[in-house]
Write an enzyme that holds these catalytic residues in place. Structure first.
Site, PDB file in Angstrom:
ATOM      1  N   PHE A  81     -16.484  13.199  45.929  1.00 19.70           N
ATOM      2  CA  PHE A  81     -16.374  14.625  45.665  1.00 19.70           C
ATOM      3  C   PHE A  81     -17.383  15.358  46.546  1.00 19.70           C
ATOM      4  O   PHE A  81     -18.594  15.175  46.394  1.00 19.70           O
ATOM      5  CB  PHE A  81     -16.620  14.913  44.187  1.00 19.70           C
ATOM      6  CG  PHE A  81     -15.481  14.458  43.304  1.00 19.70           C
ATOM      7  CD1 PHE A  81     -14.589  15.370  42.773  1.00 19.70           C
ATOM      8  CD2 PHE A  81     -15.293  13.109  43.043  1.00 19.70           C
ATOM      9  CE1 PHE A  81     -13.523  14.950  41.983  1.00 19.70           C
ATOM     10  CE2 PHE A  81     -14.238  12.671  42.259  1.00 19.70           C
ATOM     11  CZ  PHE A  81     -13.343  13.595  41.717  1.00 19.70           C
ATOM     12  N   ALA A  82     -16.870  16.166  47.476  1.00 19.81           N
ATOM     13  CA  ALA A  82     -17.706  16.918  48.413  1.00 19.81           C
ATOM     14  C   ALA A  82     -17.466  18.399  48.159  1.00 19.81           C
ATOM     15  O   ALA A  82     -16.771  19.080  48.919  1.00 19.81           O
ATOM     16  CB  ALA A  82     -17.374  16.532  49.852  1.00 19.81           C
ATOM     17  N   ILE A  83     -18.034  18.880  47.067  1.00 19.59           N
ATOM     18  CA  ILE A  83     -17.792  20.243  46.612  1.00 19.59           C
ATOM     19  C   ILE A  83     -19.045  21.081  46.829  1.00 19.59           C
ATOM     20  O   ILE A  83     -20.164  20.630  46.604  1.00 19.59           O
ATOM     21  CB  ILE A  83     -17.373  20.245  45.125  1.00 19.59           C
ATOM     22  CG1 ILE A  83     -16.045  19.486  44.974  1.00 19.59           C
ATOM     23  CG2 ILE A  83     -17.242  21.662  44.585  1.00 19.59           C
ATOM     24  CD1 ILE A  83     -15.598  19.293  43.543  1.00 19.59           C
ATOM     25  N   VAL A 172     -20.847  11.165  47.145  1.00 18.37           N
ATOM     26  CA  VAL A 172     -20.840  11.473  48.570  1.00 18.37           C
ATOM     27  C   VAL A 172     -22.241  11.552  49.154  1.00 18.37           C
ATOM     28  O   VAL A 172     -22.428  11.346  50.365  1.00 18.37           O
ATOM     29  CB  VAL A 172     -20.080  12.793  48.824  1.00 18.37           C
ATOM     30  CG1 VAL A 172     -20.891  13.997  48.328  1.00 18.37           C
ATOM     31  CG2 VAL A 172     -19.714  12.949  50.286  1.00 18.37           C
ATOM     32  N   THR A 205     -30.839   6.466  28.433  1.00 15.09           N
ATOM     33  CA  THR A 205     -30.505   7.850  28.075  1.00 15.09           C
ATOM     34  C   THR A 205     -29.048   7.966  27.633  1.00 15.09           C
ATOM     35  O   THR A 205     -28.282   8.800  28.117  1.00 15.09           O
ATOM     36  CB  THR A 205     -30.794   8.801  29.245  1.00 15.09           C
ATOM     37  OG1 THR A 205     -30.104   8.331  30.411  1.00 15.09           O
ATOM     38  CG2 THR A 205     -32.281   8.875  29.533  1.00 15.09           C
ATOM     39  N   GLU A 263     -21.173  10.416  32.869  1.00 11.47           N
ATOM     40  CA  GLU A 263     -21.959   9.179  32.846  1.00 11.47           C
ATOM     41  C   GLU A 263     -22.179   8.700  31.415  1.00 11.47           C
ATOM     42  O   GLU A 263     -22.149   7.491  31.146  1.00 11.47           O
ATOM     43  CB  GLU A 263     -23.293   9.391  33.543  1.00 11.47           C
ATOM     44  CG  GLU A 263     -24.123   8.118  33.668  1.00 11.47           C
ATOM     45  CD  GLU A 263     -25.343   8.319  34.538  1.00 11.47           C
ATOM     46  OE1 GLU A 263     -25.236   8.137  35.772  1.00 11.47           O
ATOM     47  OE2 GLU A 263     -26.410   8.688  33.985  1.00 11.47           O
TER      48      GLU A 263
END
Length: 314
Positions: A81-83, A172, A205, A263
């Protein structure tokens, strides 16, 4: 090739996946180092309590692995994802992937971006392709993170179920440094987080609020998996992203956002749906952390960056 992203709600279909040969056929006459059950690494654990391998350097023979998998004519998809400002990391990701990621395999890079015109032209080896998927720019980086599961589900339903055998979902803002190969192939693959691999489960976490579908009770947990890399056979990853997307939507309807978005949901899924193979931190390290003694090699790493600057909608 630029593909317009189609919202999930517009599609209802049964997804049929490709057949594949999963036999571990070794060619006759192949010479490789003799394995031994009393030799090998003694500084790390290389198998889980449910008998899944944990892949470290010196726990596999690359010559043998390649001889088994390369003749299968597999197609491996990878998503990034290159947003927004993350588009700046795409060239390094692609150029280093061409040197180290699944070399001599057919690889389809699926780039999700709001700026398709900024996707760089990169020299690709034979059989490797780039697909650009235009997606909207969302208001918060947390929304971008949470939407990944839905977008990966969409691309599997629309394209990958008939084109790819395996899929690996990656970040990315990372660069490859060393072999990242067929030793990672398996039914369902998780990646141990480089900041948590040497901690106890009470320090993980996980999402600890029972109101969330990502809730993991105290005392439970195997490893802490990083959301920046997961993969496996396309049909298994489809089940993962579909369930995580459903859980994300359920939380949203109840006005709750898990501690670490997708996650947290990934860790819930992999706790109760055990991965068949786990990748050591070699396969995604963090350049902010000094290399530790057990790290004989770094294959891929998150690069140093100013999060406050690149996450423009924090």
């Amino acid at each position: 090739m630029i593909i317009q992203y189609t919202p999930l709600s517009f599609r209802q279909r049964k997804v049929l996946f490709r057949d594949r040969n999963c036999d571990l056929d070794s060619p006759k006459g192949l010479l490789y180092k003799q394995p031994g059950i009393t030799l090998g690494r003694c500084d790390v654990v290389a198998v889980t309590p449910w008998s899944a391998p944990i892949v470290w350097e010196e726990t596999f023979d690359p010559v043998l692995v390649d001889a088994i998998y390369k003749p299968k004519n597999l197609t491996i998809a990878t998503t990034v994802f290159a947003i927004g400002k993350y588009i700046r990391f795409l060239r390094d990701f692609l150029e280093t992937a061409e040197k180290h990621f699944m070399v001599d395999f057919k690889v389809h890079y699926h780039i999700f971006t709001d700026q398709p015109q900024e996707v760089p032209s990169v020299n690709l080896a034979a059989g490797r392709k780039i697909f650009v998927h235009q997606v909207p720019k969302l208001n918060r980086w947390q929304d971008i993170s949470a939407s990944r599961m839905q977008m990966i589900q969409t691309i599997i339903e629309e394209q990958l179920h008939r084109e790819a055998d395996y899929i690996y979902c990656q970040d990315v803002d990372a660069k490859f440094h060393f072999r990242w190969g067929a030793e990672t192939l398996d039914r369902l693959v998780g990646q141990i987080h480089p900041w948590f691999y040497d901690l106890s489960r009470d320090q993980f976490t996980y999402e600890r609020r029972p109101e969330s579908t990502a809730y993991i009770p105290p005392g439970e947990g195997d490893f802490y998996y990083i959301g920046a890399m997961f993969g496996g056979r396309v049909e298994e990853v489809y089940k993962l992203v579909k369930r995580c997307h459903e859980n994300l939507e359920a939380d949203k309807a109840n006005g709750i956002e898990a501690a670490w978005q997708e996650e947290s949901h990934l860790n819930w899924y992999l706790l109760y749906n055990k991965p068949s193979k786990i990748l050591s931190p070699e396969y995604l390290w963090d350049d902010k952390r000094d290399k530790t003694n057990v790290m004989k090699v770094v294959r891929l790493s998150h690069i140093l960056k100013n999060y406050a600057e690149v996450r423009e909608n924090a």
